[in-house]
Design an enzyme around this catalytic site. Structure first.
Site, PDB file in Angstrom:
ATOM      1  CB  CYS A  94    -114.680  18.452 -28.074  1.00 53.91           C
ATOM      2  SG  CYS A  94    -115.264  19.095 -26.481  1.00 53.91           S
ATOM      3  CB  CYS A 154    -116.838  15.410 -25.813  1.00 55.98           C
ATOM      4  SG  CYS A 154    -117.462  16.092 -27.368  1.00 55.98           S
ATOM      5  CG  HIS A 187    -138.556   1.952 -12.414  1.00 59.28           C
ATOM      6  ND1 HIS A 187    -137.955   2.993 -13.069  1.00 59.28           N
ATOM      7  CD2 HIS A 187    -139.897   2.180 -12.513  1.00 59.28           C
ATOM      8  CE1 HIS A 187    -138.875   3.794 -13.576  1.00 59.28           C
ATOM      9  NE2 HIS A 187    -140.064   3.332 -13.234  1.00 59.28           N
ATOM     10  CD  GLU A 190    -142.163   5.411 -18.948  1.00 57.12           C
ATOM     11  OE1 GLU A 190    -142.668   4.851 -19.942  1.00 57.12           O
ATOM     12  OE2 GLU A 190    -141.020   5.904 -18.949  1.00 57.12           O
ATOM     13  CB  CYS A 221    -136.598   6.149 -12.692  1.00 55.75           C
ATOM     14  SG  CYS A 221    -135.671   4.937 -11.742  1.00 55.75           S
ATOM     15  CB  CYS A 280    -119.957  17.653 -25.048  1.00 57.84           C
ATOM     16  SG  CYS A 280    -118.422  18.575 -24.756  1.00 57.84           S
ATOM     17  CG  ASP A 293    -142.993   5.876 -13.712  1.00 53.23           C
ATOM     18  OD1 ASP A 293    -142.299   6.876 -14.003  1.00 53.23           O
ATOM     19  OD2 ASP A 293    -142.524   4.719 -13.667  1.00 53.23           O
TER      20      ASP A 293
END
Length: 359
Positions: A138, A133, A188, A208, A161, A101, A205
């Site tokens: 909130c 939120c 991906h 990762e 990604c 938030c 990558d």
């Protein structure tokens, strides 16, 4: 047998061709001189080059200890990209599951998609995720635009990604690497860099912190994959065989177009991107094409050899532990990885739709 290229005729093939033509323009942004300067400005070059020099010297010493004709596994430029990868993952970029938030910092709950504003569109955000939120006192809203503009990503330094691969590929280009942006049909994307030392394209990558581990997705994450297409300023290449070594076990249906049509589309994109290359550069990329095709065919041959009696190409039985162990996914929360079927052991529930990763 080599496939004879055939132009797309049916509606499905034409749609796939249009998609790939559109995606092929992504890496052209990495050649923008102004963006390259912006990218260089955020990189701690002294640190990156210092780490690369240290690793390069270690690799040279290791090679020298083997014998006078031994070569280091990786060259200096490879070490530069490896140092850049470590810094990018550990210091520079942040992975977003549900953004916190903006008012109170509490976790948020996904509400779905919302149209992008004019400013978000200007940053190449075609999709915007909306969150609220979770704190009752909130209940503020938070927008998560999926920016495609690399300059914006250099400022926000966050994403999944799609943002990671886009920004990291640009930074690799800024330090002199030759890069590819690799798109996977199963949501991906990642990077490939060309190693002059090994004369081949290397899987990288950033999400990762993975280097030269192309079996990561199928054998580590448990992902089934259909198409993996690598795009660069020099064209496009179907590199699925690099990432799917056992098509029977890890391959998904390739039904977007006939294989002959895909070859035609790859050739079409190469022709577009190479139109203005010099004669020497054209000769160089053609040689690289042939070398890479030999590499990709080799994966198929080895997979067939392993299937027939689990023997390797030397004719000796393969030990069960011969293959490199491949890790499960580390980016994203455990629940998010489970929902995407990338936790490494079973597919996701059919009705579970986690937020998308790629652009």
């Amino acid at each position: 047998m080599p496939k004879i290229p055939s132009p797309p005729q049916d509606a499905s093939s034409l749609r796939f061709r249009n998609l790939l033509i559109s995606l092929s323009s992504n890496p052209t942004a990495y050649e923008n001189p102004g963006l390259l300067d912006e990218a260089l400005a955020v990189i701690p070059l002294e640190r990156i080059y210092g780490e690369a020099e240290d690793e390069s010297q270690l690799l040279q010493a290791k090679a020298a200890s083997i014998g006078p004709n031994a070569k280091p596994e990786w060259g200096y430029q490879d070490c530069v990209i490896r140092a850049l990868l470590r810094w990018f993952k550990r210091t520079f970029f942040s992975f977003v599951n549900n953004p916190p938030c903006p008012i109170c910092g509490a976790p948020t709950v996904a509400l779905g998609m919302t149209p992008p504003t004019a400013d978000e569109k200007a940053g190449s955000a075609t999709r915007v995720e909306l969150y609220r939120c979770s704190a009752n006192e909130c209940r503020a809203f938070e927008r998560f635009p999926r920016y495609g503009d690399v300059w914006i990503l250099l400022q926000t330094r966050r994403g999944r990604c799609g943002e990671w691969a886009n920004c990291f590929s640009m930074l690799c280009r800024a330090v002199g690497g030759r890069v590819r942006w690799v798109w996977n049909a199963e949501d991906h994307v990642w990077t490939e860099v060309y190693s002059e030392q090994q004369k081949r394209w290397i899987h990288v990558d950033a999400c990762e912190e993975a280097w030269d581990n192309p079996r990561l997705y199928t054998e580590g994450w448990g992902k089934k994959m259909s198409y993996c297409i690598a795009f660069s300023q020099d064209g496009a290449t179907d590199v699925t065989r690099r990432y799917v070594r056992d098509a029977a076990k890890h391959g998904a249906d390739r039904n977007r177009c006939p294989e002959e049509v895909l070859v035609w589309i790859m050739d079409e994109i190469k022709k577009i991107r190479r139109e203005n290359l010099s004669k020497d550069d054209r000769r160089r990329v053609i040689i690289e094409d042939h070398r890479e095709e030999k590499e990709l065919r080799g994966y198929v041959v080895r997979a067939l050899a392993a299937e027939i009696g689990r023997i390797n190409l030397s004719g000796q039985p393969s030990a069960p532990g011969d293959e490199q162990k491949v890790p499960a996914r580390v980016s994203g929360t455990p629940a998010w990885r489970e929902a995407r079927g990338e936790a490494g052991h079973h597919p996701p529930p059919e009705n579970d739709q986690p937020p998308r990763e790629g652009q």
